[in-house]
Design a protein around this motif. Structure first.
Motif, mmCIF file in Angstrom:
data_model
loop_
_atom_site.group_PDB
_atom_site.id
_atom_site.type_symbol
_atom_site.label_atom_id
_atom_site.label_comp_id
_atom_site.label_asym_id
_atom_site.label_seq_id
_atom_site.Cartn_x
_atom_site.Cartn_y
_atom_site.Cartn_z
ATOM 1 N N CYS A 35 0.342 -3.473 23.257
ATOM 2 C CA CYS A 35 -1.017 -3.006 23.511
ATOM 3 C C CYS A 35 -1.701 -3.983 24.456
ATOM 4 O O CYS A 35 -1.751 -5.179 24.192
ATOM 5 C CB CYS A 35 -1.802 -2.906 22.207
ATOM 6 N N CYS A 38 -5.218 -5.335 22.552
ATOM 7 C CA CYS A 38 -5.259 -6.308 21.444
ATOM 8 C C CYS A 38 -3.980 -7.126 21.318
ATOM 9 O O CYS A 38 -3.902 -8.038 20.503
ATOM 10 C CB CYS A 38 -5.565 -5.595 20.126
ATOM 11 N N CYS A 51 -1.395 2.333 19.800
ATOM 12 C CA CYS A 51 -1.722 1.143 19.011
ATOM 13 C C CYS A 51 -2.664 1.504 17.868
ATOM 14 O O CYS A 51 -3.472 2.420 17.983
ATOM 15 C CB CYS A 51 -2.369 0.077 19.898
ATOM 16 N N CYS A 53 -5.208 0.063 17.185
ATOM 17 C CA CYS A 53 -6.592 -0.090 17.663
ATOM 18 C C CYS A 53 -7.022 1.126 18.494
ATOM 19 O O CYS A 53 -8.157 1.219 18.923
ATOM 20 C CB CYS A 53 -6.743 -1.383 18.473
HETATM 21 ZN ZN LIG Z 1 -4.240 -2.486 20.292
#
Ligand SMILES: [Zn+2]
Length: 409
Positions: A35, A38, A51, A53
């Motif tokens: 990712c 992050c 991801c 996130c």
């Molecule tokens: Zn991420």
């Protein structure tokens, strides 16, 4: 749907240390999706395609290298750039001889430019670059069933390469999808499943299926972009080891533009090119979330007005919510480029102009040419710096009915 709903991510590979572990299927420690937002990492052969996130993932990559001398001795397919692609054992490579499409010169209004004829790929679109590399890796990893949501060129391309690899292919499409575009995928043996509701409902259905089947998405799967970057490598090779001043390309989900950006960056990292060309993204006026965001200086795609979603003849770039929108906007900004909006009339005029020069393309495939006719007036300086390349992306045979309507035949 959130990144993780419907699945429990077990992610022993997260973070730097995880990269060292065996993925179980991939034999290379670089078979990892990372990712960019992050830093989390996931095994590429697993079922995680986004991801936790919420951000899209990218191939962790390798240090690319290029030797024109060595490359020129190899067969004219994508694997001539093997040192810059994810490593795939020779037995697993799935190829229809894709790549090395012609780069031909054209002139208009006293200016010359180059057309990269990717509509001449095996299944009739640039998507074969992404499918060839992605499916080869899946075959190497022993993946035998995939799902994808597309009602256009990506479906036809994935179906063909999956068929060749002996991989079971399931394509989800909105119930409204035109049968003409699906024939090619069905003929290759893909199972096409109609999902009630709109395009977003189909995407959600694919995400649910992706829990049990490998999600071979041309949008989310980072392997696809590893393949599309070969367009940049070929242009560099065809220009005798130079990169153009600018590349103009249609943009919907951005898989070609992001591949070009990644490819030209790889050439620069390998020190065989000194710069990344200016990237010019072209969107259709009826569906231009990226062009509008760019004009406002936004980092994310602009929400469209209701009723303004996908109303264009350029159906291949009618993408209201491009999942990699933030990445696309960043890539264009970093290159010093811009976005252009073209209307359907302009797109048809460009398609007709191309057809009269022997290039029969679908309307989407002419969007870059339509953009050029507009951009030419405002960007005189770029012409002095070097060649300008226009990506011609999809065959006219894909939308023969639209052509028939246009010609009143
Ligand atoms: Zn991420």
């Amino acid at each position: 749907m959130d990144a993780d709903s419907g699945r429990t991510p077990r992610d022993p590979y997260e973070g730097e240390a995880g990269i060292q572990k065996e993925t179980g299927r991939g034999e290379d420690a670089r078979d990892v999706f990372r990712c960019q937002a992050c830093g989390a990492a996931y095994p590429a052969a697993g079922t995680t395609w986004r991801c936790r996130c919420g951000s899209p993932l990218e191939w962790a990559g390798r240090e690319p290298s290029f030797s024109l001398e060595a490359i020129r001795t190899r067969p004219a397919d994508l694997w001539r750039y093997a040192e810059a692609l994810p490593s795939v054992p020779a037995w697993a490579r799935v190829s229809l001889g894709e790549g090395m499409t012609p780069l031909v010169e054209e002139r208009r209004g006293g200016r010359s430019f180059l057309l990269k004829l990717d509509h001449l790929m095996p299944t009739g679109s640039f998507k074969d670059r992404g499918s060839a590399v992605m499916v080869s890796l899946l075959r190497a990893w022993g993946i035998d069933a995939v799902v994808e949501d597309s009602s256009g060129n990506a479906a036809a391309s994935l179906a063909a390469y999956a068929a060749r690899a002996g991989i079971d292919c399931r394509i989800l499409v909105p119930e409204s999808a035109s049968p003409a575009k699906l024939v090619q995928a069905q003929a290759a043996g893909a199972r096409v499943v109609r999902v009630p509701g709109d395009r977003q409902a189909t995407a959600r259905a694919a995400e649910r299926e992706a829990v049990g089947r490998y999600y071979a998405s041309h949008v989310w799967n980072p392997l696809f972009m590893e393949g599309t970057q070969t367009a940049a490598f070929e242009i560099w090779e065809q220009l005798e080891g130079r990169v153009p001043a600018a590349v103009v390309t249609p943009v919907g989900n951005g898989s070609l533009l992001l591949g070009l950006a990644r490819g030209f960056q790889a050439l620069r990292r390998a020190r065989v090119a000194s710069q990344v060309p200016t990237l010019i993204g072209v969107q259709a006026k009826g569906c231009a979330p990226l062009a509008r965001a760019f004009a406002r200086g936004d980092e994310r795609p602009a929400p469209l007005e209701p009723g303004d979603q996908g109303r264009t003849v350029a159906e291949g770039i009618a993408v209201a919510r491009p999942a990699r929108g933030t990445q696309i906007l960043r890539a264009v900004r970093e290159s010093g480029g811009t976005f252009l909006e073209v209307d359907d009339d302009g797109i048809w005029q460009a398609a007709e102009w191309l057809a009269r020069r022997g290039c029969f393309v679908e309307p989407t495939g002419a969007a870059a040419v339509a953009g050029l006719f507009q951009w030419r007036a405002v960007a005189g300086a770029a012409w002095e710096e070097g060649p300008v390349v226009l990506m011609v992306t999809g065959s006219g045979l894909k939308q023969a009915d639209a052509w028939r309507g246009r010609m009143g035949a």
